[in-house]
Design a protein around this motif. Sequence first.
Motif, PDB file in Angstrom:
ATOM      1  N   VAL A 167       1.070  -1.274   0.222  1.00  0.00           N
ATOM      2  CA  VAL A 167       0.256  -0.508   0.248  1.00  0.00           C
ATOM      3  C   VAL A 167       0.676   1.490   0.451  1.00  0.00           C
ATOM      4  CG1 VAL A 167      -1.519   1.067   1.411  1.00  0.00           C
ATOM      5  CG2 VAL A 167      -1.537  -0.954   1.005  1.00  0.00           C
ATOM      6  N   GLY A 168       0.504   2.106  -0.601  1.00  0.00           N
ATOM      7  CA  GLY A 168       1.570   3.332  -1.233  1.00  0.00           C
ATOM      8  C   GLY A 168       0.637   4.455  -1.556  1.00  0.00           C
ATOM      9  N   ASN A 169       0.876   6.070  -1.042  1.00  0.00           N
ATOM     10  CA  ASN A 169       0.757   6.627  -1.249  1.00  0.00           C
ATOM     11  C   ASN A 169       0.894   8.039  -1.677  1.00  0.00           C
ATOM     12  OD1 ASN A 169       2.883   7.850   0.260  1.00  0.00           O
ATOM     13  ND2 ASN A 169       0.989   8.274   1.633  1.00  0.00           N
ATOM     14  N   GLY A 170       2.862   6.777  -3.086  1.00  0.00           N
ATOM     15  CA  GLY A 170       3.512   8.514  -3.634  1.00  0.00           C
ATOM     16  C   GLY A 170       4.951   8.662  -3.234  1.00  0.00           C
ATOM     17  N   GLN A 171       4.967   8.986  -1.404  1.00  0.00           N
ATOM     18  CA  GLN A 171       5.885   8.966  -1.149  1.00  0.00           C
ATOM     19  C   GLN A 171       6.288   8.175   0.330  1.00  0.00           C
ATOM     20  OE1 GLN A 171       3.272  11.785  -0.685  1.00  0.00           O
ATOM     21  NE2 GLN A 171       4.284  12.964  -2.098  1.00  0.00           N
ATOM     22  N   HIS A 172       5.102   7.292   0.556  1.00  0.00           N
ATOM     23  CA  HIS A 172       5.546   6.289   1.456  1.00  0.00           C
ATOM     24  C   HIS A 172       5.073   4.824   1.184  1.00  0.00           C
ATOM     25  CE1 HIS A 172       7.201   8.904   4.116  1.00  0.00           C
ATOM     26  NE2 HIS A 172       6.418   9.987   3.847  1.00  0.00           N
ATOM     27  N   SER A 173       5.610   3.726   1.403  1.00  0.00           N
ATOM     28  CA  SER A 173       5.135   2.351   1.111  1.00  0.00           C
ATOM     29  C   SER A 173       5.116   1.305   2.356  1.00  0.00           C
ATOM     30  CB  SER A 173       5.523   1.440  -0.455  1.00  0.00           C
ATOM     31  OG  SER A 173       4.871   0.410  -0.926  1.00  0.00           O
ATOM     32  N   VAL A 174       3.717   0.288   2.498  1.00  0.00           N
ATOM     33  CA  VAL A 174       3.907  -0.773   3.287  1.00  0.00           C
ATOM     34  C   VAL A 174       3.846  -1.775   2.464  1.00  0.00           C
ATOM     35  CG1 VAL A 174       2.540  -0.724   5.565  1.00  0.00           C
ATOM     36  CG2 VAL A 174       2.925   1.607   5.251  1.00  0.00           C
ATOM     37  N   ALA A 175       4.633  -1.999   3.621  1.00  0.00           N
ATOM     38  CA  ALA A 175       4.107  -4.242   2.565  1.00  0.00           C
ATOM     39  C   ALA A 175       4.094  -4.928   4.366  1.00  0.00           C
ATOM     40  CB  ALA A 175       5.842  -4.481   2.347  1.00  0.00           C
ATOM     41  N   LEU A 176       2.477  -5.488   3.829  1.00  0.00           N
ATOM     42  CA  LEU A 176       1.917  -6.299   4.373  1.00  0.00           C
ATOM     43  C   LEU A 176       1.992  -8.229   3.660  1.00  0.00           C
ATOM     44  CD1 LEU A 176      -0.618  -4.235   4.106  1.00  0.00           C
ATOM     45  CD2 LEU A 176       0.279  -4.412   6.398  1.00  0.00           C
ATOM     46  N   GLU A 177       2.180  -8.907   4.947  1.00  0.00           N
ATOM     47  CA  GLU A 177       1.707 -10.066   4.203  1.00  0.00           C
ATOM     48  C   GLU A 177       1.067 -10.746   5.616  1.00  0.00           C
ATOM     49  OE1 GLU A 177       4.341 -14.210   3.581  1.00  0.00           O
ATOM     50  OE2 GLU A 177       5.238 -12.164   3.160  1.00  0.00           O
ATOM     51  N   PRO A 178      -0.241 -10.681   5.356  1.00  0.00           N
ATOM     52  CA  PRO A 178      -1.505 -11.182   6.146  1.00  0.00           C
ATOM     53  C   PRO A 178      -1.160 -13.194   6.052  1.00  0.00           C
ATOM     54  CG  PRO A 178      -2.983  -9.777   4.797  1.00  0.00           C
ATOM     55  CD  PRO A 178      -0.943  -9.888   3.789  1.00  0.00           C
ATOM     56  N   VAL A 179      -1.405 -13.462   7.488  1.00  0.00           N
ATOM     57  CA  VAL A 179      -1.602 -14.683   7.614  1.00  0.00           C
ATOM     58  C   VAL A 179      -2.879 -14.959   8.247  1.00  0.00           C
ATOM     59  CG1 VAL A 179      -0.982 -16.257   9.641  1.00  0.00           C
ATOM     60  CG2 VAL A 179       0.666 -14.559   9.133  1.00  0.00           C
ATOM     61  N   VAL A 180      -3.009 -16.727   7.194  1.00  0.00           N
ATOM     62  CA  VAL A 180      -4.330 -16.805   7.551  1.00  0.00           C
ATOM     63  C   VAL A 180      -4.836 -17.530   8.616  1.00  0.00           C
ATOM     64  CG1 VAL A 180      -4.131 -19.308   5.633  1.00  0.00           C
ATOM     65  CG2 VAL A 180      -6.296 -18.003   6.302  1.00  0.00           C
TER      66      VAL A 180
END
Length: 188
Positions: A167-180
């Motif tokens: 998920v990013g907004n052009g300046q910052h990005s967040v990486a996620l890896e949800p666990v089921v």
Amino acid sequence: MALKSTIYKAQIQIADMDRSLYADHSLTLARHPSETDERMMMRLLAFALAVPADTERGALEFAAGLSDTDEPDLWQKDLTGALVQWIEVGQPDDRRLAKACGRAEQVRIWAYGSSTPIWWQGIAGKVARLSNLEVWQVPAEASRELASLAARGMQLQITVQEGQIWVGNGQHSVALEPVVLQRPTTRR
């Protein structure tokens, strides 16, 4: 005098390669006075990960959630009013989940926060029989980082590939890896 909700506008571009879904959405989110940026952004993420490719079976919409105990955070109703999807963020109790599973074809929970393992340990055995329940855990660090992207006017890009989410907004990005934590055992 009661506090009013704060309105947030989000333009999101979704590139979900896992579902072959590529879409743009203009969203208006009402942030309840008791809601945190983290929870609001989790609702936004839940929308992006569950929005259907078309509205043939109804549109996915934000529901009253915090304001109304009979509604989830998001839901999708078909043209007859039947619930297709019931989606909640947080850590609902097992009775609420059982009720939701009786009402909707599919129920998804997006749990987040450091207390998620304790919550899940307490209810996992009670909800294991709910065949249309899907439960995901977003790591606490990732949901806190996601909250940092919150703004009254947001333009976000959400990319999903092989279970990884950016998920990013052009300046910052967040990486996620949800666990089921639980997958549905049957589809209605």
